[in-house]
Design a protein around this motif. Structure first.
Motif, short mmCIF file in Angstrom:
data_model
loop_
_atom_site.label_atom_id
_atom_site.label_comp_id
_atom_site.label_asym_id
_atom_site.label_seq_id
_atom_site.Cartn_x
_atom_site.Cartn_y
_atom_site.Cartn_z
N SER A 12 0.83 -1.21 0.00
CA SER A 12 0.00 0.00 0.00
C SER A 12 0.86 1.26 0.00
O SER A 12 0.61 2.21 -0.74
N LEU A 13 1.91 1.27 0.82
CA LEU A 13 2.81 2.43 0.89
C LEU A 13 3.56 2.63 -0.42
O LEU A 13 3.82 3.76 -0.83
N TYR A 14 3.90 1.52 -1.07
CA TYR A 14 4.61 1.61 -2.36
C TYR A 14 3.72 2.27 -3.41
O TYR A 14 4.19 3.13 -4.18
N GLU A 15 2.46 1.90 -3.42
CA GLU A 15 1.54 2.49 -4.40
C GLU A 15 1.38 4.00 -4.16
O GLU A 15 1.18 4.75 -5.10
N ARG A 16 1.47 4.42 -2.90
CA ARG A 16 1.33 5.85 -2.58
C ARG A 16 2.68 6.56 -2.51
O ARG A 16 2.75 7.75 -2.24
N GLU A 17 3.77 5.78 -2.73
CA GLU A 17 5.14 6.31 -2.70
C GLU A 17 5.44 7.03 -1.38
O GLU A 17 6.08 8.08 -1.34
N GLU A 18 4.98 6.42 -0.28
CA GLU A 18 5.25 6.97 1.05
C GLU A 18 6.59 6.41 1.55
O GLU A 18 6.64 5.52 2.40
N THR A 19 7.66 6.93 1.00
CA THR A 19 8.99 6.39 1.30
C THR A 19 9.39 6.60 2.76
O THR A 19 10.06 5.76 3.36
N SER A 20 8.98 7.71 3.35
CA SER A 20 9.36 7.99 4.74
C SER A 20 8.79 6.94 5.69
O SER A 20 9.45 6.51 6.64
N LYS A 21 7.56 6.49 5.43
CA LYS A 21 6.94 5.46 6.27
C LYS A 21 7.60 4.10 6.04
O LYS A 21 7.74 3.32 6.97
N MET A 22 7.98 3.84 4.78
CA MET A 22 8.60 2.55 4.47
C MET A 22 9.95 2.41 5.18
O MET A 22 10.36 1.31 5.54
N MET A 76 10.60 -2.60 -2.00
CA MET A 76 9.78 -1.53 -2.55
C MET A 76 10.61 -0.26 -2.76
O MET A 76 10.43 0.47 -3.74
N LEU A 77 11.52 0.02 -1.83
CA LEU A 77 12.41 1.18 -1.98
C LEU A 77 13.30 1.01 -3.21
O LEU A 77 13.58 1.98 -3.92
N LEU A 78 13.74 -0.23 -3.43
CA LEU A 78 14.55 -0.51 -4.62
C LEU A 78 13.74 -0.28 -5.88
O LEU A 78 14.24 0.29 -6.86
#
Length: 365
Positions: free
Chosen positions: A105-115, A126-128
């Motif tokens: 879910s975070l990947y789809e929203r590009e919420e990198t800080s939460k990841m 997902m960061l990769l």
């Protein structure tokens, strides 16, 4: 179904009554200072009740937690399927076991800080995918500190090392991946290692590296590297035989395209190329003859190739400096390799930097 349940209940009641009737004898019971008499069936029932209560008190809190996890999973998956990513995250955040789904879910929203705050190795993956190499590498290495056989982390570090140009380290990671991967993935991982070794040969020029790459898996890249290596060892016959073998595997066009930058090698292979012209793509032949300056051969192919290559050939053969300059510009725009993700490349690479998939490039001419 109701009749079956009723019959089962009556059977239990009947069995209980029989048990009571057969075990109504009084027995003496002692517990600390208490001393008394009670029927056997009462003693057995009390013992069974106490055993049930102990088990109930032990498992009930776990069941509540498990039900909560299942409910969050159910509601989160339902929201994810419907495209409500924020609602899905709300449910997935409630339990650490659901972190992999939270990563999606975070990947789809590009919420990198939460990841970055998640522990799951999937967050590093997902960061990769978002091309945040440094952050992904740090998380993958942290995963390997606690789990040396984490396949996801090993693959991730392999990809990052290759993208950074650290081919030797990428080979080391891939050797570990090949040992750990599942049977269905074995052949694919062997091919990845073979092409990594072929890339490594370009820097170390070790004969063993080229041979190991070719023995591990036959690809256009391993063919081309092994052919060059054999010529470097002055084993012309072996190199020629190996080149002819590429025709048997129907890889001759890809191999020749990879050898376009190797003019001495192409020159040494000219006898075989001319003998097998009918089995080679007209475009590839044209590119070879242009590379070697064999313009008389080029003229015989001009009418058999697409317009782009025809123009390129005519510009190269021109005596005017302006047109030859245009030919070089045209040649710089020639991207012969295309990945399944749609991105085209001038040079072959086993790993597509765009989609991060291995062995997906094909020759497009």
């Amino acid at each position: 179904m109701r009749i079956v349940k009723l019959l089962f209940a009556l059977l239990l009641i009947g069995s209980f009554l029989v048990f009571v009737a057969q075990n109504s004898i009084l027995v003496e019971v002692s517990f600390f200072n208490y001393r008394g008499y009670t029927p056997v069936f009462v003693l057995v029932l009390i013992s069974a009740l106490i055993g049930f209560l102990i088990a109930f008190l032990y498992f009930f809190p776990r069941e509540i937690k498990l039900r909560g996890t299942v409910d969050n999973l159910r509601e989160g998956a339902k929201s994810l399927n419907r495209g409500f990513l924020l609602k899905a995250e709300h449910h997935f955040q409630k339990n650490s076991l659901l972190e992999p789904l939270l990563c999606l879910s975070l990947y789809e929203r590009e919420e990198t800080s939460k990841m970055l705050s998640l522990k799951s190795p999937l967050s590093a993956y997902m960061l990769l995918k978002l091309h945040l190499l440094e952050q992904a590498e740090e998380k993958f290495k942290r995963t390997l500190e606690t789990d040396q056989e984490n396949l996801l982390a090993l693959k991730g570090l392999r990809d990052i090392s290759f993208l950074k140009g650290e081919t030797d380290r990428s080979v080391e990671y891939q050797e570990r991946v090949l040992k750990l991967c599942e049977k269905w993935d074995k052949e694919n991982q062997k091919r990845v290692l073979a092409e990594l070794l072929a890339f490594l040969w370009r820097t170390n020029k070790e004969v063993e590296t080229a041979e190991k790459a070719f023995d591990l898996y036959r690809t256009p890249l391993t063919y081309s590297v092994c052919i060059i290596s054999l010529f470097d060892q002055e084993k012309k016959k072996d190199a020629t035989k190996l080149f002819e073998k590429s025709f048997e595997d129907n890889l001759q066009n890809e191999v020749l395209t990879l050898l376009l930058a190797e003019e001495p090698t192409l020159t040494k292979l000219m006898d075989v190329i001319q003998k097998r012209e009918q089995q080679i793509s007209k475009v590839v032949l044209l590119m070879i003859y242009l590379r070697l300056g064999l313009f008389s051969k080029v003229k015989s192919l001009i009418d058999d190739v697409p317009d782009y290559y025809r123009c390129l050939a005519m510009l190269f053969m021109s005596h005017r400096d302006e047109e030859r300059t245009c030919a070089k510009a045209f040649n710089d725009l020639l991207y012969l390799w295309e990945c399944t993700c749609g991105v085209r490349y001038k040079e072959y690479t086993p790993l597509c930097p765009n989609c991060l998939k291995w062995n997906k490039l094909e020759l497009k001419i």
